[in-house]
Design a protein around this motif. Structure first.
Motif, PDB file in Angstrom:
ATOM      1  N   ALA A  64       0.833  -1.203   0.000  1.00 28.27           N
ATOM      2  CA  ALA A  64       0.000   0.000   0.000  1.00 28.27           C
ATOM      3  C   ALA A  64       0.870   1.258   0.000  1.00 28.27           C
ATOM      4  O   ALA A  64       0.554   2.233  -0.689  1.00 28.27           O
ATOM      5  N   ASP A  68       0.896   4.185  -2.998  1.00 30.34           N
ATOM      6  CA  ASP A  68       0.777   5.643  -2.818  1.00 30.34           C
ATOM      7  C   ASP A  68       1.832   6.369  -3.648  1.00 30.34           C
ATOM      8  O   ASP A  68       1.566   7.414  -4.238  1.00 30.34           O
ATOM      9  N   LYS A  73      -2.249   9.053  -3.782  1.00 25.24           N
ATOM     10  CA  LYS A  73      -3.240   8.702  -2.767  1.00 25.24           C
ATOM     11  C   LYS A  73      -4.531   8.271  -3.456  1.00 25.24           C
ATOM     12  O   LYS A  73      -4.892   8.822  -4.496  1.00 25.24           O
ATOM     13  N   PRO A  74      -5.221   7.288  -2.893  1.00 19.08           N
ATOM     14  CA  PRO A  74      -6.469   6.843  -3.527  1.00 19.08           C
ATOM     15  C   PRO A  74      -7.553   7.916  -3.442  1.00 19.08           C
ATOM     16  O   PRO A  74      -7.525   8.765  -2.550  1.00 19.08           O
ATOM     17  N   GLN A  77     -10.543   5.591   0.270  1.00 21.68           N
ATOM     18  CA  GLN A  77      -9.933   4.471   0.982  1.00 21.68           C
ATOM     19  C   GLN A  77     -10.999   3.890   1.905  1.00 21.68           C
ATOM     20  O   GLN A  77     -11.606   4.624   2.687  1.00 21.68           O
ATOM     21  N   GLN A  78     -11.239   2.581   1.778  1.00 19.04           N
ATOM     22  CA  GLN A  78     -12.237   1.920   2.602  1.00 19.04           C
ATOM     23  C   GLN A  78     -11.557   0.884   3.484  1.00 19.04           C
ATOM     24  O   GLN A  78     -10.698   0.141   3.009  1.00 19.04           O
ATOM     25  N   LYS A  85      -7.985  -3.431   3.574  1.00 18.08           N
ATOM     26  CA  LYS A  85      -8.460  -2.134   3.100  1.00 18.08           C
ATOM     27  C   LYS A  85      -8.524  -2.131   1.586  1.00 18.08           C
ATOM     28  O   LYS A  85      -7.922  -2.968   0.913  1.00 18.08           O
ATOM     29  N   TYR A  86      -9.281  -1.179   1.072  1.00 14.67           N
ATOM     30  CA  TYR A  86      -9.460  -1.004  -0.367  1.00 14.67           C
ATOM     31  C   TYR A  86      -9.034   0.403  -0.755  1.00 14.67           C
ATOM     32  O   TYR A  86      -9.356   1.365  -0.064  1.00 14.67           O
ATOM     33  N   TYR A  87      -8.319   0.507  -1.870  1.00 12.36           N
ATOM     34  CA  TYR A  87      -8.036   1.785  -2.496  1.00 12.36           C
ATOM     35  C   TYR A  87      -8.915   1.853  -3.734  1.00 12.36           C
ATOM     36  O   TYR A  87      -8.914   0.928  -4.551  1.00 12.36           O
ATOM     37  N   SER A 110     -10.671  -0.891  -8.032  1.00 17.05           N
ATOM     38  CA  SER A 110     -10.544  -1.159  -6.602  1.00 17.05           C
ATOM     39  C   SER A 110      -9.360  -2.095  -6.399  1.00 17.05           C
ATOM     40  O   SER A 110      -9.247  -3.121  -7.069  1.00 17.05           O
TER      41      SER A 110
END
Length: 129
Positions: A64, A68, A73-74, A77-78, A85-87, A110
């Motif tokens: 991750a 970045d 940066k996504p 972000q979830q 986590k998800y970007y 995703s």
């Protein structure tokens, strides 16, 4: 004594796994243009869709932190269960461009990261997963 040695071996393997993440070959992808089109709101990322799809295998295995650096940066972000986590990166303009809190059905990518922060899955969809 065996438990202590097993513990040290486990810690060493964990550190080795995280420290030796994959460096993707993203040749042919204009990363500066990608980063400058935050949220895909200018429509520049949409022209890169097929190239990004072809690099799906290169993205898997990347940390991750490195993601970045490469893609910026996504857009969203979830956080998921089990420390995953998800970007989410959007390719086209949508309702998220006017209001970041609005759900958007724009075309997106995703990237799912494991609890260790390594990309394990890349999917393309409309909106967020």
């Amino acid at each position: 004594m065996k438990k202590i040695i097993s513990g040290f071996i486990g810690i060493f393997l964990l550190i080795s796994t995280v420290a030796c993440t994959k460096q993707p070959n993203l040749a042919g992808l204009d990363l500066e243009t990608w980063k400058s089109d935050r949220g895909g709101c200018q429509g520049k990322r949409l022209a890169m869709l097929e190239k990004v799809k072809s690099l799906k295998g290169e993205i898997k295995g990347v940390s991750a932190n490195d993601m970045d650096d490469y893609l910026g940066k996504p857009d969203i972000q979830q956080l998921a269960d089990r420390n995953q986590k998800y970007y989410i990166y959007f390719f086209e303009p949508g309702t998220h461009c006017q209001n970041k809190t609005q759900k958007s059905s724009a075309l997106s990518m995703s990237i799912r990261f494991s609890a260790l922060g390594i990309a394990t899955e890349v999917t393309f969809q409309h909106g967020t997963p």
